[in-house]
Design a protein around this motif. Structure first.
Motif, PDB file in Angstrom:
ATOM      1  N   LEU A  58       0.162  -0.598   0.042  1.00 44.16           N
ATOM      2  CA  LEU A  58      -0.365   0.432   0.938  1.00 44.16           C
ATOM      3  C   LEU A  58      -0.628  -0.143   2.329  1.00 44.16           C
ATOM      4  O   LEU A  58      -0.253   0.458   3.340  1.00 44.16           O
ATOM      5  CB  LEU A  58      -1.647   1.029   0.351  1.00 44.16           C
ATOM      6  CG  LEU A  58      -2.177   2.291   1.033  1.00 44.16           C
ATOM      7  CD1 LEU A  58      -1.167   3.440   0.912  1.00 44.16           C
ATOM      8  CD2 LEU A  58      -3.517   2.706   0.425  1.00 44.16           C
ATOM      9  N   LEU A  59      -1.264  -1.318   2.401  1.00 40.21           N
ATOM     10  CA  LEU A  59      -1.586  -1.918   3.695  1.00 40.21           C
ATOM     11  C   LEU A  59      -0.363  -2.573   4.334  1.00 40.21           C
ATOM     12  O   LEU A  59      -0.331  -2.794   5.543  1.00 40.21           O
ATOM     13  CB  LEU A  59      -2.718  -2.930   3.533  1.00 40.21           C
ATOM     14  CG  LEU A  59      -4.078  -2.313   3.183  1.00 40.21           C
ATOM     15  CD1 LEU A  59      -5.100  -3.395   2.893  1.00 40.21           C
ATOM     16  CD2 LEU A  59      -4.576  -1.425   4.322  1.00 40.21           C
TER      17      LEU A  59
ATOM     18  N   LEU B  20      -3.884   8.385   6.236  1.00 41.38           N
ATOM     19  CA  LEU B  20      -2.923   7.296   6.107  1.00 41.38           C
ATOM     20  C   LEU B  20      -1.865   7.460   7.199  1.00 41.38           C
ATOM     21  O   LEU B  20      -1.283   8.533   7.343  1.00 41.38           O
ATOM     22  CB  LEU B  20      -2.265   7.311   4.725  1.00 41.38           C
ATOM     23  CG  LEU B  20      -3.207   7.117   3.530  1.00 41.38           C
ATOM     24  CD1 LEU B  20      -2.423   7.185   2.225  1.00 41.38           C
ATOM     25  CD2 LEU B  20      -3.967   5.800   3.618  1.00 41.38           C
TER      26      LEU B  20
ATOM     27  N   GLN C 155      -9.964  -4.615   7.295  1.00 43.84           N
ATOM     28  CA  GLN C 155      -8.580  -4.170   7.182  1.00 43.84           C
ATOM     29  C   GLN C 155      -7.637  -5.104   7.933  1.00 43.84           C
ATOM     30  O   GLN C 155      -6.551  -5.446   7.430  1.00 43.84           O
ATOM     31  CB  GLN C 155      -8.431  -2.732   7.706  1.00 43.84           C
ATOM     32  CG  GLN C 155      -7.052  -2.164   7.505  1.00 43.84           C
ATOM     33  CD  GLN C 155      -6.987  -0.646   7.704  1.00 43.84           C
ATOM     34  OE1 GLN C 155      -5.902  -0.063   7.642  1.00 43.84           O
ATOM     35  NE2 GLN C 155      -8.113   0.004   7.913  1.00 43.84           N
TER      36      GLN C 155
ATOM     37  N   MET D 262      -7.701  11.014  -1.744  1.00 42.83           N
ATOM     38  CA  MET D 262      -7.309   9.720  -2.301  1.00 42.83           C
ATOM     39  C   MET D 262      -7.403   9.683  -3.821  1.00 42.83           C
ATOM     40  O   MET D 262      -6.646   8.957  -4.472  1.00 42.83           O
ATOM     41  CB  MET D 262      -8.172   8.610  -1.687  1.00 42.83           C
ATOM     42  CG  MET D 262      -7.977   8.435  -0.185  1.00 42.83           C
ATOM     43  SD  MET D 262      -6.251   8.088   0.288  1.00 42.83           S
ATOM     44  CE  MET D 262      -6.025   6.432  -0.355  1.00 42.83           C
TER      45      MET D 262
ATOM     46  N   THR E  99     -10.424   1.626  -0.972  1.00 43.72           N
ATOM     47  CA  THR E  99      -9.726   2.114   0.231  1.00 43.72           C
ATOM     48  C   THR E  99     -10.717   2.708   1.226  1.00 43.72           C
ATOM     49  O   THR E  99     -10.523   2.594   2.437  1.00 43.72           O
ATOM     50  CB  THR E  99      -8.657   3.155  -0.139  1.00 43.72           C
ATOM     51  OG1 THR E  99      -9.229   4.190  -0.965  1.00 43.72           O
ATOM     52  CG2 THR E  99      -7.505   2.501  -0.897  1.00 43.72           C
TER      53      THR E  99
ATOM     54  N   LEU F   3      -3.010  -2.080  -3.220  1.00 39.86           N
ATOM     55  CA  LEU F   3      -3.537  -2.391  -1.891  1.00 39.86           C
ATOM     56  C   LEU F   3      -2.505  -3.151  -1.048  1.00 39.86           C
ATOM     57  O   LEU F   3      -2.365  -2.896   0.154  1.00 39.86           O
ATOM     58  CB  LEU F   3      -4.816  -3.217  -2.011  1.00 39.86           C
ATOM     59  CG  LEU F   3      -6.055  -2.480  -2.537  1.00 39.86           C
ATOM     60  CD1 LEU F   3      -7.217  -3.446  -2.731  1.00 39.86           C
ATOM     61  CD2 LEU F   3      -6.463  -1.352  -1.584  1.00 39.86           C
TER      62      LEU F   3
ATOM     63  N   ILE G  25      -5.077   2.586   7.189  1.00 37.64           N
ATOM     64  CA  ILE G  25      -6.069   3.489   6.590  1.00 37.64           C
ATOM     65  C   ILE G  25      -7.085   3.858   7.663  1.00 37.64           C
ATOM     66  O   ILE G  25      -7.673   2.978   8.293  1.00 37.64           O
ATOM     67  CB  ILE G  25      -6.779   2.829   5.391  1.00 37.64           C
ATOM     68  CG1 ILE G  25      -5.767   2.436   4.319  1.00 37.64           C
ATOM     69  CG2 ILE G  25      -7.836   3.760   4.813  1.00 37.64           C
ATOM     70  CD1 ILE G  25      -6.371   1.678   3.147  1.00 37.64           C
TER      71      ILE G  25
ATOM     72  N   CYS H  81     -10.375   4.208  -5.079  1.00 39.40           N
ATOM     73  CA  CYS H  81     -10.856   5.114  -4.025  1.00 39.40           C
ATOM     74  C   CYS H  81     -11.986   4.475  -3.236  1.00 39.40           C
ATOM     75  O   CYS H  81     -12.024   4.555  -1.999  1.00 39.40           O
ATOM     76  CB  CYS H  81     -11.323   6.430  -4.632  1.00 39.40           C
ATOM     77  SG  CYS H  81     -10.001   7.481  -5.252  1.00 39.40           S
TER      78      CYS H  81
END
Length: 521
Positions: free
Chosen positions: A464-465, A499, A328, A177, A318, A461, A470, A315
Motif C-alpha cells: 500500500l505504501l 488513498l 509515514q 478502510m 493505517t 502495508l 495515506i 485499520c
C-alpha cells in the motif's frame, strides 16, 4: 389467560428467581475472600456503565484497573460472574506459563449443542482435546510455512493496490478502510487456508466475503448481543436456542472443506496449509480423529479470527500512519531501501528485516490490542499470593475465571512512558518489557495464527505504501473515541481515509522467495 401466555409468565418468573438467588449467592464472593473490588449492582455486577452505553468495555476495565494500583489482582463482577483480574505482570506470567496446566482452558463462546461444528473450534476446546488439536495445527504456522504462503499473500496485496490505482487513477479517493482491508484478509485466508483463489476486488459479492461481512461481524449489535449472552448467561442462551452462527454459515464452510478435500484426494493435490495437515492426520491413531465436521471447525475459526480481527488491526495501523506523516515518511524510506536492495522485487527475508515496519505494527497493537483482555479458567485448585500487602493468600477453585487486562496494561505509565502517545521508537530503543506486551496472548494458548497475521499485515502495508499515500479525510475523527455498544475494539465514526496513488508508480511485481516466483496454486 391463554395457556401459552401463562406458561411464558411462569417461565419468566422462574428465570428471574433463579438469577436473583444466583446473584445473592455470588455478589459476596470477593467480600468473603477479602479481595479489593467494587460493590456490584444486582444482575449487572460492575458492568452497569457498559450495559447503559456510558463507556466502552475496555475503558471500563481500564478504569477499574486504575482504582487498585497497589493490588496484584482485584475482583470484578462481569454481570453475575466473579472474575479475578490480574494486574501484576509477574503473576500473569506465573498463571499463563508456569502454572498453565492449572489454568489451561477458556470460557467458550459457542455452545457445541446449538452450533455443533463451530463449537469444536480450537478456541473452544479444552483439556487434552485442545492439546492434541493445538499440537496438530501448529506446524501450519511455522516460519517455513509462512515462507511458502508469502507469494500467495503478495498476490492478494497486488489485487488490493491495483484496485485502488484503477479506482483512483492519479486522483485521491476516500475509502471505508474496513471494507477495503476486509476484502484483502478475506482473499488471503481463502487462498492460504482453503486453497481457493478469490478476488474480492473484482468479485465483491463472493460468498466468502459476504458471509464474513454479514454473518461473522462482531461489531453488529445482534452478534455482539449473542456473544455476550453465551459468555455471561449460557443457560439462557441454551434455553432460547440462541445460535451464534446458524446452519447457513456452517453448511457453507462444511461444503467448502468437503469439496476441497475430495478434489485433493482425487487429483493428489498437496498444499502447505491447515487443511492438508488435517487430511494427513485423518487416520492417525495417536492423535484426534478427523472427520469433515472437525476439519470444518478448525478452518472456520481460522477464517473467523483472520477476517474480522486482523482487518480491524490493519485499520488502526493505517489510521495511525495517516495521522502521523513523519511515521509515514520513515516507512516509505524503509520500503524504498528494500526495493533498491531487491531490485524492485521484495522478498520474504527482506520484508521480515524491516525494523521500523515492525515497530509501527507493534506500537499500534500496543494501543489497540486485538483482544483487550485475555481469559483463563481454573481447572485445578491453586493458591495465589495475597492481593494486597496486608492480605492473605487466596485459593482459586476449578471453574473460577481469570482475566488479564491487556488494554489497561498496555496503557499503564508504569510500563510505558507517555502511554497514550503513538511512538514506534519505543520498540526500537528497547524500552518495552516483553512481559507487559501481549497483543496476541501469552503462554501456550497464545494465538496460533500470530505469525500469519503479522506477515499478512506487513505485506499489505508494504504494497500500500509502495504505491499510495495515506491521507486524512474530513470523516477521520480526531481524537479517536471508542464505540460503547460492543465488546470489540471499534471507533465511533468507523475508519475513513484517503488513498492517493503515486504518480511515479513502479509497476507491481510479484514477491519472490529465495529468488523463485511462487505461483497462486
Amino acid at each position: 389467560m391463554e395457556s401459552s401466555t401463562l406458561l411464558l409468565t411462569i417461565l419468566t418468573v422462574i428465570i428471574c428467581l433463579y438469577y436473583f438467588v444466583l446473584n445473592k449467592f455470588k455478589s459476596s464472593y470477593f467480600e468473603q475472600l477479602n479481595i479489593p473490588h467494587l460493590r456490584p449492582i444486582p444482575l449487572l455486577g460492575n458492568m452497569t456503565p457498559f450495559a447503559f452505553r456510558h463507556i466502552s468495555h475496555m475503558e471500563l476495565l481500564q478504569k477499574m484497573y486504575n482504582l487498585f494500583p497497589d493490588a496484584k489482582f482485584f475482583g470484578l463482577y462481569d454481570f453475575l460472574t466473579p472474575i479475578f483480574v490480574i494486574r501484576d505482570p509477574d503473576l500473569i506470567s506465573t498463571i499463563a506459563i508456569k502454572q498453565f496446566d492449572n489454568f489451561c482452558d477458556h470460557q467458550g463462546f459457542v455452545n457445541e449443542i446449538l452450533d455443533p461444528i463451530a463449537g469444536k473450534n480450537l478456541f473452544n476446546l479444552q483439556g487434552d482435546h485442545w492439546r492434541e488439536m493445538r499440537k496438530l495445527l501448529s506446524p501450519s504456522f511455522t516460519s517455513s510455512k509462512m515462507k511458502m504462503m508469502f507469494g500467495l499473500m503478495c498476490q492478494c496485496a497486488e489485487n488490493l493496490t491495483n484496485f485502488v490505482i484503477t479506482q483512483s487513477g492519479e486522483a485521491v479517493k476516500t475509502y471505508d478502510m474496513k471494507d477495503l482491508l476486509s476484502r484483502y484478509t478475506n482473499d488471503t485466508i481463502a487462498t492460504c487456508a482453503f486453497g481457493i483463489e478469490v478476488d474480492s476486488f473484482k468479485n465483491p459479492n463472493n460468498e466468502f466475503f459476504f458471509l464474513g461481512k454479514e454473518a461473522l461481524n462482531f461489531n453488529k449489535p445482534w452478534m455482539a448481543f449473542k456473544f455476550q449472552m453465551h459468555l455471561n448467561f449460557p443457560q439462557l442462551a441454551k434455553l432460547f436456542k440462541l445460535r451464534m452462527f446458524g446452519p447457513k454459515v456452517e453448511n457453507f464452510f462444511k461444503n467448502v472443506v468437503a469439496t476441497t478435500v475430495k478434489a485433493r484426494d482425487e487429483q493428489r493435490i498437496v498444499r502447505p496449509d491447515m487443511i492438508q495437515l488435517m487430511m494427513e492426520n485423518r487416520n492417525n491413531d495417536n492423535g484426534p480423529e478427523f472427520d469433515i465436521n472437525e476439519m470444518t471447525a478448525q478452518a472456520f475459526v481460522f477464517f473467523l479470527g483472520g477476517f474480522d480481527t486482523i482487518s480491524t488491526a490493519m485499520c488502526f495501523i493505517t489510521r495511525e500512519i495517516g495521522i502521523n506523516p513523519d511515521v509515514q515518511e520513515r516507512l516509505k524510506k524503509e520500503i524504498d531501501d528494500v526495493l533498491k536492495q531487491t531490485n524492485g522485487e521484495p522478498t520474504y527475508e527482506a520484508i521480515n528485516r524491516m525494523k521500523y515496519l515492525d515497530a509501527v505494527i507493534n506500537e499500534t497493537l500496543r494501543l489497540y490490542s486485538i483482544a483487550h483482555f485475555l481469559e483463563r479458567k481454573c481447572v485445578k485448585e491453586t493458591e495465589l499470593p495475597p492481593a494486597t500487602p496486608d492480605g492473605k493468600p487466596i485459593v482459586v477453585k476449578p471453574g473460577d475465571r481469570i482475566w488479564f487486562p491487556v488494554f489497561a496494561l498496555h496503557r499503564d505509565s508504569k510500563y510505558y512512558p507517555h502511554p497514550d502517545k503513538f511512538d514506534p521508537d519505543r520498540f526500537i530503543n528497547g524500552d518495552v518489557d516483553n512481559s507487559v506486551y501481549m497483543p496476541f496472548g501469552i503462554g501456550p494458548r497464545i494465538c496460533i495464527g500470530n505469525r500469519f497475521a503479522l506477515m499478512e499485515i506487513k505485506i499489505m502495508l508494504f504494497y500500500l505504501l509502495w504505491h499510495c499515500d495515506i491521507e486524512l479525510d474530513v470523516k477521520t475523527r480526531i481524537p479517536l473515541t471508542l464505540r460503547k455498544k460492543t465488546l470489540a475494539l471499534w471507533p465511533d465514526g468507523d475508519f475513513w481515509l484517503k488513498l492517493r496513488p503515486k504518480k511515479s508508480k513502479i509497476p507491481i511485481t510479484p514477491c519472490l522467495s529465495n529468488g523463485h516466483r511462487i505461483e497462486g496454486q
